[in-house]
Design an enzyme around this catalytic site. Sequence first.
Site, PDB file in Angstrom:
ATOM      1  N   ASP A 294       0.868  -1.177   0.000  1.00 24.45           N
ATOM      2  CA  ASP A 294       0.000   0.000   0.000  1.00 24.45           C
ATOM      3  C   ASP A 294       0.911   1.235   0.000  1.00 24.45           C
ATOM      4  OD1 ASP A 294      -2.358   1.634   0.747  1.00 24.45           O
ATOM      5  OD2 ASP A 294      -1.282   1.807   2.639  1.00 24.45           O
TER       6      ASP A 294
ATOM      7  N   ASP B 265      -0.120   5.152   0.959  1.00 23.23           N
ATOM      8  CA  ASP B 265      -0.294   6.147   2.024  1.00 23.23           C
ATOM      9  C   ASP B 265      -0.260   5.495   3.404  1.00 23.23           C
ATOM     10  OD1 ASP B 265      -0.946   8.654   0.472  1.00 23.23           O
ATOM     11  OD2 ASP B 265      -2.501   7.331  -0.300  1.00 23.23           O
TER      12      ASP B 265
HETATM   13  P1  TMP Z   1      -3.816   4.126   0.299  1.00 26.88           P
HETATM   14  O1  TMP Z   1      -4.579   2.988  -0.314  1.00 26.88           O
HETATM   15  O2  TMP Z   1      -2.538   4.411  -0.420  1.00 26.88           O
HETATM   16  O3  TMP Z   1      -3.645   3.989   1.797  1.00 26.88           O
HETATM   17  O4  TMP Z   1      -4.634   5.507  -0.002  1.00 26.88           O
HETATM   18  C1  TMP Z   1      -5.811   5.898   0.501  1.00 26.88           C
HETATM   19  C2  TMP Z   1      -5.707   7.024   1.486  1.00 26.88           C
HETATM   20  O5  TMP Z   1      -6.175   8.255   0.912  1.00 26.88           O
HETATM   21  C3  TMP Z   1      -6.617   6.754   2.670  1.00 26.88           C
HETATM   22  O6  TMP Z   1      -5.874   6.668   3.868  1.00 26.88           O
HETATM   23  C4  TMP Z   1      -7.543   7.954   2.726  1.00 26.88           C
HETATM   24  C5  TMP Z   1      -6.849   8.994   1.910  1.00 26.88           C
HETATM   25  N1  TMP Z   1      -7.735  10.023   1.307  1.00 26.88           N
HETATM   26  C6  TMP Z   1      -7.487  11.375   1.586  1.00 26.88           C
HETATM   27  O7  TMP Z   1      -6.553  11.704   2.333  1.00 26.88           O
HETATM   28  N2  TMP Z   1      -8.300  12.318   1.046  1.00 26.88           N
HETATM   29  C7  TMP Z   1      -9.354  11.998   0.232  1.00 26.88           C
HETATM   30  O8  TMP Z   1     -10.061  12.899  -0.235  1.00 26.88           O
HETATM   31  C8  TMP Z   1      -9.598  10.614  -0.053  1.00 26.88           C
HETATM   32  C9  TMP Z   1     -10.743  10.225  -0.922  1.00 26.88           C
HETATM   33  C10 TMP Z   1      -8.746   9.661   0.498  1.00 26.88           C
END
Ligand code: TMP
Length: 306
Positions: free
Chosen positions: A49, A51
Amino acid sequence: MGGVSGNDVATALAEKAALAMVVADPASLERKKAAVRDRGTDNLQVIADFDGTLTRYWIDGCRGQTSHGLLKSNPETDAKIQAQYEYYHPLEYSPAIPIDEKTKLMEEWWEKTHSLLIEGGLTFDDIQKSVSSANIGFRDGVVELFEFLEEKDVPVLVFSAGVADVIEEVFRQKLHRSFRNIKVVSNRMAFDNGRLVAFKGKTIHVLNKNEHALDMAAPVHDQLGDSNGSSDNSAFVKKRTNVLLLGDHTGDLGMSDGLNYENRISVGFLNDNVEKSLKTYQEAFDMVLLNDASMYGVLELVSQLC
Ligand code: TMP
């Protein structure tokens, strides 16, 4: 005079990382490690993953930004996206919300953010500028991990519910080099005359990664480190039946669904709600890393697998 070697430093860092590591069933982890090692490096792939897994959760006392969250294009829509983040992000990590309800909330969040990014008229230039001023950074040890895996020819799939176009820009700007073994599967933007007009395909959010696991086997155009474009992911994904999975959400375990893997070693980064979620994470992941740990513990683990 005894100097300090690179190995000493790596060992010291791995020991430090071990302090923030919880393994609920060490015997099971050892069995999996032995099985993966026996099948050889040719059968191993890493699915990570982005974030909060490859990137740090905290940076200098502030929350690190996500690939969606760092984007700046239009003050009005940016403020709405930030307000949504403040509302939905605690829900994303809340252990108290039933999964069905949380899935609906996540669908709602992604849909609203994507619409606002389109409404705000985001351009590719905005992405480059946003990344250069963003509070986002890889965990210590990520570069060393990627270098190690590249040297061993182990592919890495970055599977994210974020935005592929942004993640690739973060790789370009923050790592200062490309890796031929890394591919990104994530929500992809469509531009018309340089402006964002749509998102391609079905939205990937944090809780439906299982439904998109086989997207990784589809040919993709964009590939980090290979500007020639299209490549066949199926060779990448299906032939390698041992998986090291890195995630920060129990939903990330769905990243390997449909792969028919022989052995999977899962590492979970528990970034938030540690006391309430530790039990769930310990049951779900083979290894749990706490306190915004570095990637050195994972580097140590892969060095035992390869
Ligand atoms: P990941 O799959 O790389 O963890 O990414 C998803 C992340 O993105 C999740 O932790 C939530 C975040 N996110 C935001 O920070 N702002 C947003 O507007 C959206 C839709 C998701």
